[in-house]
Design a protein around this motif. Structure first.
Motif, PDB file in Angstrom:
ATOM      1  N   ASN A 366       0.857  -1.168   0.000  1.00 30.33           N
ATOM      2  CA  ASN A 366       0.000   0.000   0.000  1.00 30.33           C
ATOM      3  C   ASN A 366       0.901   1.229   0.000  1.00 30.33           C
ATOM      4  O   ASN A 366       1.469   1.592   1.028  1.00 30.33           O
ATOM      5  N   PRO A 367       1.072   1.863  -1.165  1.00 26.73           N
ATOM      6  CA  PRO A 367       2.022   2.981  -1.230  1.00 26.73           C
ATOM      7  C   PRO A 367       1.581   4.165  -0.369  1.00 26.73           C
ATOM      8  O   PRO A 367       2.417   4.928   0.095  1.00 26.73           O
ATOM      9  N   ARG A 368       0.294   4.277  -0.122  1.00 31.06           N
ATOM     10  CA  ARG A 368      -0.172   5.426   0.643  1.00 31.06           C
ATOM     11  C   ARG A 368       0.404   5.401   2.056  1.00 31.06           C
ATOM     12  O   ARG A 368       0.879   6.404   2.566  1.00 31.06           O
ATOM     13  N   ILE A 369       0.371   4.228   2.676  1.00 33.93           N
ATOM     14  CA  ILE A 369       0.930   4.152   4.030  1.00 33.93           C
ATOM     15  C   ILE A 369       2.296   3.460   4.023  1.00 33.93           C
ATOM     16  O   ILE A 369       2.842   3.114   5.057  1.00 33.93           O
ATOM     17  N   ARG A 370       2.838   3.233   2.842  1.00 31.70           N
ATOM     18  CA  ARG A 370       4.186   2.668   2.661  1.00 31.70           C
ATOM     19  C   ARG A 370       4.353   1.330   3.371  1.00 31.70           C
ATOM     20  O   ARG A 370       5.370   1.076   4.007  1.00 31.70           O
ATOM     21  N   VAL A 371       3.353   0.498   3.305  1.00 28.79           N
ATOM     22  CA  VAL A 371       3.454  -0.776   4.002  1.00 28.79           C
ATOM     23  C   VAL A 371       3.387  -1.936   3.023  1.00 28.79           C
ATOM     24  O   VAL A 371       2.461  -2.028   2.224  1.00 28.79           O
ATOM     25  N   PHE A 616      14.656   5.875  10.373  1.00 31.89           N
ATOM     26  CA  PHE A 616      13.935   7.065  10.833  1.00 31.89           C
ATOM     27  C   PHE A 616      12.600   7.272  10.124  1.00 31.89           C
ATOM     28  O   PHE A 616      11.803   8.107  10.528  1.00 31.89           O
ATOM     29  N   MET A 617      12.352   6.510   9.074  1.00 32.96           N
ATOM     30  CA  MET A 617      11.045   6.627   8.421  1.00 32.96           C
ATOM     31  C   MET A 617      10.060   5.589   8.947  1.00 32.96           C
ATOM     32  O   MET A 617       8.918   5.553   8.521  1.00 32.96           O
ATOM     33  N   GLN A 618      10.528   4.711   9.811  1.00 36.07           N
ATOM     34  CA  GLN A 618       9.626   3.720  10.389  1.00 36.07           C
ATOM     35  C   GLN A 618       9.537   3.932  11.895  1.00 36.07           C
ATOM     36  O   GLN A 618      10.163   3.221  12.674  1.00 36.07           O
ATOM     37  N   VAL A 619       8.769   4.918  12.252  1.00 36.42           N
ATOM     38  CA  VAL A 619       8.689   5.352  13.642  1.00 36.42           C
ATOM     39  C   VAL A 619       7.218   5.422  14.048  1.00 36.42           C
ATOM     40  O   VAL A 619       6.368   5.752  13.234  1.00 36.42           O
ATOM     41  N   ALA A 620       6.972   5.053  15.305  1.00 35.93           N
ATOM     42  CA  ALA A 620       5.621   5.222  15.833  1.00 35.93           C
ATOM     43  C   ALA A 620       5.687   6.037  17.118  1.00 35.93           C
ATOM     44  O   ALA A 620       6.683   5.979  17.853  1.00 35.93           O
ATOM     45  N   LEU A 629       0.680   5.648  16.980  1.00 35.33           N
ATOM     46  CA  LEU A 629       0.355   6.050  15.605  1.00 35.33           C
ATOM     47  C   LEU A 629       1.663   6.085  14.828  1.00 35.33           C
ATOM     48  O   LEU A 629       2.666   6.615  15.326  1.00 35.33           O
ATOM     49  N   THR A 630       1.653   5.558  13.620  1.00 36.74           N
ATOM     50  CA  THR A 630       2.882   5.636  12.827  1.00 36.74           C
ATOM     51  C   THR A 630       3.080   7.084  12.415  1.00 36.74           C
ATOM     52  O   THR A 630       2.133   7.786  12.071  1.00 36.74           O
ATOM     53  N   VAL A 631       4.336   7.514  12.474  1.00 36.02           N
ATOM     54  CA  VAL A 631       4.641   8.914  12.227  1.00 36.02           C
ATOM     55  C   VAL A 631       4.449   9.233  10.746  1.00 36.02           C
ATOM     56  O   VAL A 631       4.860   8.477   9.875  1.00 36.02           O
ATOM     57  N   LYS A 632       3.822  10.310  10.473  1.00 35.32           N
ATOM     58  CA  LYS A 632       3.461  10.834   9.159  1.00 35.32           C
ATOM     59  C   LYS A 632       2.282  10.094   8.515  1.00 35.32           C
ATOM     60  O   LYS A 632       1.429  10.704   7.931  1.00 35.32           O
ATOM     61  N   ASP A 633       2.255   8.748   8.614  1.00 33.45           N
ATOM     62  CA  ASP A 633       1.160   8.035   7.955  1.00 33.45           C
ATOM     63  C   ASP A 633      -0.059   7.873   8.860  1.00 33.45           C
ATOM     64  O   ASP A 633      -1.141   7.529   8.397  1.00 33.45           O
ATOM     65  N   PRO A 690       2.009  16.332   8.836  1.00 31.51           N
ATOM     66  CA  PRO A 690       0.564  16.390   9.060  1.00 31.51           C
ATOM     67  C   PRO A 690       0.284  16.773  10.522  1.00 31.51           C
ATOM     68  O   PRO A 690       1.102  16.501  11.399  1.00 31.51           O
ATOM     69  N   GLU A 691      -0.852  17.416  10.766  1.00 34.44           N
ATOM     70  CA  GLU A 691      -1.244  17.777  12.131  1.00 34.44           C
ATOM     71  C   GLU A 691      -1.431  16.508  12.963  1.00 34.44           C
ATOM     72  O   GLU A 691      -2.206  15.633  12.579  1.00 34.44           O
TER      73      GLU A 691
END
Ligand code: CDP
Ligand code: MG
Length: 713
Positions: A366-371, A616-620, A629-633, A690-691
């Motif tokens: 799922n490219p939207r949430i990069r999973v 650093f892109m796989q952070v919760a 919550l996963t960061v950014k997604d 994102p907020e």
């Protein structure tokens, strides 16, 4: 003995084909094996008799003339017709492999298949595995200077292309199981199309089960087709009247039923993964044990088959079924419980019954949430047909589909989507860039990946520093492409010397690259958990892996120690091997191997910082609601129950996002937000955020850091 025949492989005509055949006959007459200079063994002749009955045998001449006259030939043939075992071998004998000069490669989508077929072909050619015939899979190369027939995973050939873009050492490349349309095979096809233009002497044979051969022909500019008719006996298909709630249990029940009531003949069961397969095997064994001593029901031998199984265990599936226990008694039966690998890659003789629950593990992205995850999903109708076909190879058979006929007709897809449409592309993009393919959008993919997926890959590589803002490969990117692991792990390895912990990161990456290290058998779950607790590090799973590896080394890899501590010896052996190979690659890339003193208070901090450099892109982030919550997604996730973490730290990095009924993150380690923003300010640029609560928390972090700096100034 001198090998006389030589084929002009460039523009070979029929005379050289004849010469090759004469030479082949001569070997049989002389009864000397040209590859070893020894007389052929008894076993060779036994297998030879069988080989001659394979459908493909009668087409070998035709194949050779087609290959001589064309650069690309497509071969389509029923599974079990002898494509994989015979065709590459025949190409070698026809001169496309010459010791010390050039060789034939045959790609396989699966590691197990590459190993198992290399073994089989070695037996057929009466040579030792690893000499004339070998295999190459990631982290395990079993070839020699003399190897002229190499069974390799498609991914391995892709890696070889990085250092040898013209694939100069091969005269002929056989892309086997092309119908599977794995990511690596698809990319290889695109590359080969380019290479073929520049290497008129190179031959490519694309082999597929009876699916879609036309698509391959069109893709390779109307390449000719060789069709091998299969010999198939009728297979009677049975469906369940109602959907099954628990397909594993239903599969076990069906096997026991067949064993009790049906004529002799072996059974093949398709399940989705190791755990399921082992559970089913144990249940089948125990339920069939009830009939021990029965006068009408024979013995069963149950064998599992999945990729992480030891090679010797894998070979067991080819054993004959047990005979009757006493003269005149009922014959025994072999039951093989396998993943998809037995669908087309490996053929087991003697199968008369197939049990098909209708599922396999499939990659989804799922490219939207990069999973990207492996999900147990319904198979396609094409797969279901392949599976049932396995029952009719030697005589009429039966296939029990554990789903309704309606669901077969109406719910299953006609064909599975090619993997390239279901995968993340970061590794492929890195490889292609390293290969000099810059215009990814116009690369000739058979099915182009979704633009969003490509964008995600470019974005990830850019954040990791592998690509500059123009999309060109950087020095770091080039180094990353040399390391045969995910880009994030590669980045971690490359950054680790800066944090004085490359030795430790090497260990962690190696442990992450092997199957399940900690065993947890159902019947001893408590003991297993207690054993694992000895290695647990309070900061999480990466450090727990490190502890376990150190303990393993302190105990010299002792098998009993592993057994007593619920550690998988085989996985640890692999981890050792992977570590060794990665460490050699690091040295070649001039990356120093360093450690922080264990007594230094920064020992673990340094390691965790290096982990952040890749992850650093796989952070919760833990929210006030106590959820992560996963960061950014912003996906809600829970920490996987297997985690060694005993607290709920505010910030964690994770290796894997597991999609089940609930979303979990697995292999998790606590980190400090300051490290994240220091290591990846470009990613943690709050104007792009994102907020969410994480954003506010990070704002506070930035403020604290500024204050500290102001004070220092
Ligand atoms: O590639 P394809 O599905 O056309 O067939 P193959 O893998 O070349 O298998 C041909 C035959 O070799 C099978 O039908 C088996 O009888 C035999 N075989 C075997 O006995 N033991 C193996 N390890 C592999 C193949
Ligand atoms: Mg095959």
């Amino acid at each position: 003995m001198e090998r006389k025949r030589k084929l002009d492989v460039g523009g070979a005509g029929s005379s050289s084909v004849a010469a090759a055949v004469d030479a082949k006959k001569a070997h049989v007459v002389s009864r000397m094996n040209p590859w070893t200079g020894q007389p052929y063994s008894q076993k060779y002749y036994e297998i030879l008799t069988k080989r001659k009955t394979l459908p493909v045998h009668q087409f070998l001449q035709e194949l050779l003339s087609k290959v001589a006259a064309n650069q690309v030939v497509v071969v389509e043939g029923e599974t079990g017709s002898g494509k994989t075992t015979q065709i590459p071998q025949f190409l070698v004998e026809a001169g496309y492999g010459q010791v010390g000069q050039f060789s034939v490669a045959c790609t396989q989508p699966r590691r197990v298949a590459a190993m198992s077929i290399a073994q089989r072909v070695s037996d057929e050619m009466d040579v030792t595995l690893g000499d004339i015939v070998g295999y190459s899979i990631r982290f395990e190369i079993c070839t020699s200077q003399r190897t002229i027939l190499n069974f390799m995973t498609d991914g391995m050939l892709l890696r070889e292309a990085m250092n040898d873009p013209m694939l100069a050492k091969y005269k002929c490349i056989v892309l086997d199981e092309a119908h599977e349309r794995t990511l690596a095979t698809d990319v290889l096809m695109g590359l080969l199309k380019e290479v073929l233009k520049r290497r008129p002497d190179l031959k490519v044979v694309v082999m597929s089960a009876t699916l879609d051969a036309g698509k391959f022909q069109t893709y390779f500019d109307s390449a000719p087709l060789l069709k091998v008719p299969g010999r198939m006996f009728p297979v009677e298909i049975f469906y369940t009247p109602e959907p099954e709630r628990d397909y594993v249990e239903a599969a076990v029940r069906t096997v026991v039923q067949i064993h009790r009531c049906e004529e002799p003949g072996d059974i093949l069961v398709f399940l989705t993964g190791e755990l399921e397969i082992e559970t089913a095997c144990a249940q089948i064994r125990s339920e069939c044990a009830q009939f021990a001593g029965s006068e009408t029901v024979g013995e069963v031998m149950v064998y599992p088959l999945y990729s992480s199984l030891a090679p010797q265990a894998q070979q067991k599936i080819f054993r004959d079924a047990p005979g009757p226990k006493y003269p005149g008694g009922p014959p025994g039966r072999k039951v093989v419980v396998s993943t998809n690998i037995a669908e087309t890659s490996l053929t087991i003789d003697g199968i008369v019954y197939v049990v098909d629950p209708g599922f396999s593990k499939q990659k989804v992205y799922n490219p939207r949430i990069r999973v990207e995850s492996l999900l147990v999903s319904p198979i396609s109708r094409a797969s279901a047909k392949q599976r049932s076909g396995r029952a009719g190879r030697t005589r009429p058979g039966k296939c029990f589909r554990l789903y309704t006929e309606r669901s077969f007709q109406e719910e299953l897809l006609e064909q599975t989507y090619p993997e390239i449409l279901r995968s993340k592309m970061s590794t492929v993009v890195l490889t292609l860039l390293k290969l000099g393919v810059e215009d990814l959008v116009h690369f000739d993919f058979m099915d182009p990946p979704a633009p969003e997926t490509l964008m995600r890959a470019l974005e990830l590589l850019n954040y990791l520093g592998a690509l500059d803002d123009e999309g060109c490969l950087t020095e770091i990117g080039s180094q990353m492409s040399e390391l045969p692991v995910d880009p994030q792990l590669a980045k971690m390895l490359i950054a680790s010397p800066d944090y004085n912990c490359s030795n430790e990161i090497l260990t962690i990456v190696a442990m992450l690259s092997v199957p399940q290290v900690f065993m947890r058998p159902k019947e001893a779950a408590k003991e297993a958990d207690a054993a694992k607790a000895q290695f647990a590090h309070m900061d999480g799973d990466h450090l727990t892996f490190l502890n376990a590896y150190h303990a393993y080394k302190q105990n010299d890899g002792n098998k009993d120690w592993c057994f007593n501590n619920f550690i998988n010896t085989r996985s640890m052996g692999s981890a050792d091997n992977v570590r060794e190979q990665l460490s050699r690659l690091m040295q070649r890339l001039n990356l120093p191997l360093k450690s922080t003193e264990f007594t230094n208070r920064d020992y673990y901090t340094n390691i965790k910082k290096a982990l952040c450099a890749g992850m650093f892109m796989q952070v919760a982030h833990r929210e006030r609601s106590d959820h992560y919550l996963t960061v950014k997604d912003n996906q809600i996730v829970g920490i996987h129950p297997s985690s060694a973490l005993d607290s709920k730290p505010e910030w964690v990095i994770f290796e894997e996002f597991v999609l089940t009924s609930k979303n979990f993150i697995r292999t998790v380690t606590a980190v400090q937000p300051e490290w994240l923003v220091e290591i990846a300010p470009h990613y943690y640029d709050l104007s792009q955020f994102p907020e969410c609560e994480a954003k506010h928390a990070l704002e506070a972090v930035y403020r604290r850091m500024l204050n500290r700096q102001a004070k220092a100034d």
